[in-house]
Design a protein around this motif. Structure first.
Motif, mmCIF file in Angstrom:
data_model
loop_
_atom_site.group_PDB
_atom_site.id
_atom_site.type_symbol
_atom_site.label_atom_id
_atom_site.label_comp_id
_atom_site.label_asym_id
_atom_site.label_seq_id
_atom_site.Cartn_x
_atom_site.Cartn_y
_atom_site.Cartn_z
ATOM 1 N N GLU A 187 0.852 -1.352 0.244
ATOM 2 C CA GLU A 187 -0.048 -0.177 -0.003
ATOM 3 C C GLU A 187 0.870 1.282 -0.021
ATOM 4 N N ILE A 194 -3.603 5.137 -0.504
ATOM 5 C CA ILE A 194 -4.346 5.946 0.458
ATOM 6 C C ILE A 194 -4.044 7.365 0.425
ATOM 7 N N GLY A 240 -15.406 7.075 -2.378
ATOM 8 C CA GLY A 240 -14.853 5.604 -2.575
ATOM 9 C C GLY A 240 -13.629 5.461 -2.351
ATOM 10 N N ARG A 278 -9.773 5.431 -0.544
ATOM 11 C CA ARG A 278 -9.129 5.076 0.693
ATOM 12 C C ARG A 278 -8.637 6.439 1.237
ATOM 13 N N GLU A 308 -18.851 8.095 5.469
ATOM 14 C CA GLU A 308 -19.683 7.077 4.886
ATOM 15 C C GLU A 308 -19.237 6.793 3.384
ATOM 16 N N VAL A 328 -16.478 7.205 1.802
ATOM 17 C CA VAL A 328 -14.976 6.652 1.550
ATOM 18 C C VAL A 328 -14.751 5.576 2.412
ATOM 19 N N SER A 329 -13.518 4.983 1.972
ATOM 20 C CA SER A 329 -12.771 3.980 2.969
ATOM 21 C C SER A 329 -12.033 4.587 3.921
ATOM 22 N N PHE A 330 -12.023 4.848 5.034
ATOM 23 C CA PHE A 330 -11.676 5.387 6.134
ATOM 24 C C PHE A 330 -10.544 4.512 6.770
ATOM 25 N N GLU A 331 -9.125 5.128 6.622
ATOM 26 C CA GLU A 331 -8.176 4.346 7.118
ATOM 27 C C GLU A 331 -7.473 4.744 8.480
#
Length: 344
Positions: free
Chosen positions: A72, A94, A108, A110, A137, A139-142
């Protein structure tokens, strides 16, 4: 004939492993000139470390590193609405967001949410965290991202600053499961882990990881020419007269390598200020110390560095080097571009 960075490879890697042991879950940083080693090399070393994530400075660096690193990629520079669209492997990239507009513009994706720490560089303020929580909500929250100052003359605690953001974010409804932190020591990381057992704290480390063992890295420059001069004889582009009998030594390494270029420094204390004033005074009479050393002496620049070489003045009392010898030198790795990196 080259400006070379010699690397005691096993010692260098042993240092990396020691830092990883001190900071479990660390995220290596490879950005800019790759700390003098090049980002491609650092991507390979990060793969050997097995951390799973590599932090890069910009989206451009992420696009390049994607070919060299299979894990990543965390982009440290915040996403700006309207920036150039690059061919990134989005499933493993990310992005950092530092504003509500940026968060809304990356459905959508990260993302990590950068908070406005006392660095005052960029980030979402505490008052906007509740609004940011409502956007997560999409996004993909890291996790959170916190970039801390290196010096704290006011005596404030970096641990308490991180704790403030964790508590404030949670109170605002942000799920703080992971926090990426820069410039926090191992003791501080351990304290936070004890205080917040349900949160993973990951240190982003570059300089200490790659350059922390100074003895594992040696910089040397090849001597290209040596010319005897007498006092008063003129030389170089500016035809400056030789201050005494001696030698003009031409070595690899000029402005294209970063030699002679210096970033501004924050000066503290009377001693440092006095040294700065002394250096400035010498520069007004065209006397500037170079980073090159020979026979235990730090040599003077004979004139400002050229693009790929430097001219140095060596006094007549010291035996000069010969063509092909190498001079040692001290450089700032983050501003220097080496012709080659040699493992040994």
């Amino acid at each position: 004939m080259t400006l070379s960075l010699y690397l005691e490879t096993e010692r260098w890697r042993a240092h990396q492993r020691s830092v990883l042991a001190e900071f479990p879950g660390l995220v290596p940083v490879a950005k800019g000139n790759g700390y003098g080693l090049g980002n491609h090399r650092l991507a390979e070393e990060a793969t050997l470390l097995g951390t799973g994530v590599l932090a890069v400075g910009t989206a451009y660096e992420a696009a390049d590193a994607a070919e060299w690193y299979g894990g990543e990629l965390l982009v440290l520079t915040p996403y700006r609405v309207g920036e150039e669209v690059l061919p990134l492997p989005h499933a493993r990239v990310i992005r950092t967001v530092a504003s509500l507009d940026a968060l809304r513009a990356l459905p959508g994706a990260r993302v990590v949410l950068e908070c406005m720490t006392t660095m005052r560089r960029h980030g979402v303020g505490a008052a906007d965290l509740k609004a940011a929580a409502a956007e997560l909500e999409g996004v993909s929250f890291e996790g959170l991202a916190l970039h801390l100052p290196m010096d704290r003359p006011d005596g404030s605690s970096p641990v308490e600053e991180v704790a403030y953001w964790v508590d404030t974010a949670r109170a605002a409804g942000v799920p703080v499961h992971t926090v990426f932190v820069s410039h926090l020591g191992a003791a501080g990381m351990d304290e936070l882990a004890r205080r917040y057992p349900d949160t993973v704290f990951r240190a982003r480390i570059g300089t200490r990881l790659w350059l922390g063992d100074h003895g594992a890295l040696e910089v040397r420059a090849t001597v290209l020419d040596v010319t005897r001069v007498k006092k008063g004889e003129r030389y170089g582009y500016r035809q400056h007269p030789a201050p005494s009998d001696g030698h003009i030594v031409v070595v690899a390494g000029g402005t294209a390598h970063g030699i002679g270029l210096e970033a501004p420094k924050y000066v503290q204390g009377m001693s440092s200020r006095a040294k700065g004033i002394a250096r400035a005074g010498l520069a007004t009479v065209n006397k500037t110390k170079s980073p090159f050393h020979w026979a235990g002496k730090q040599l003077w620049f004979a004139e400002p560095p050229h693009m790929q070489v430097s001219l140095l003045f060596l006094d007549g009392e010291t035996k000069p080097p010969v063509i092909g010898d190498e001079l040692g030198l001290q450089v700032r790795h983050t501003t220097t571009h080496f012709d080659r990196v040699v493992d040994r």
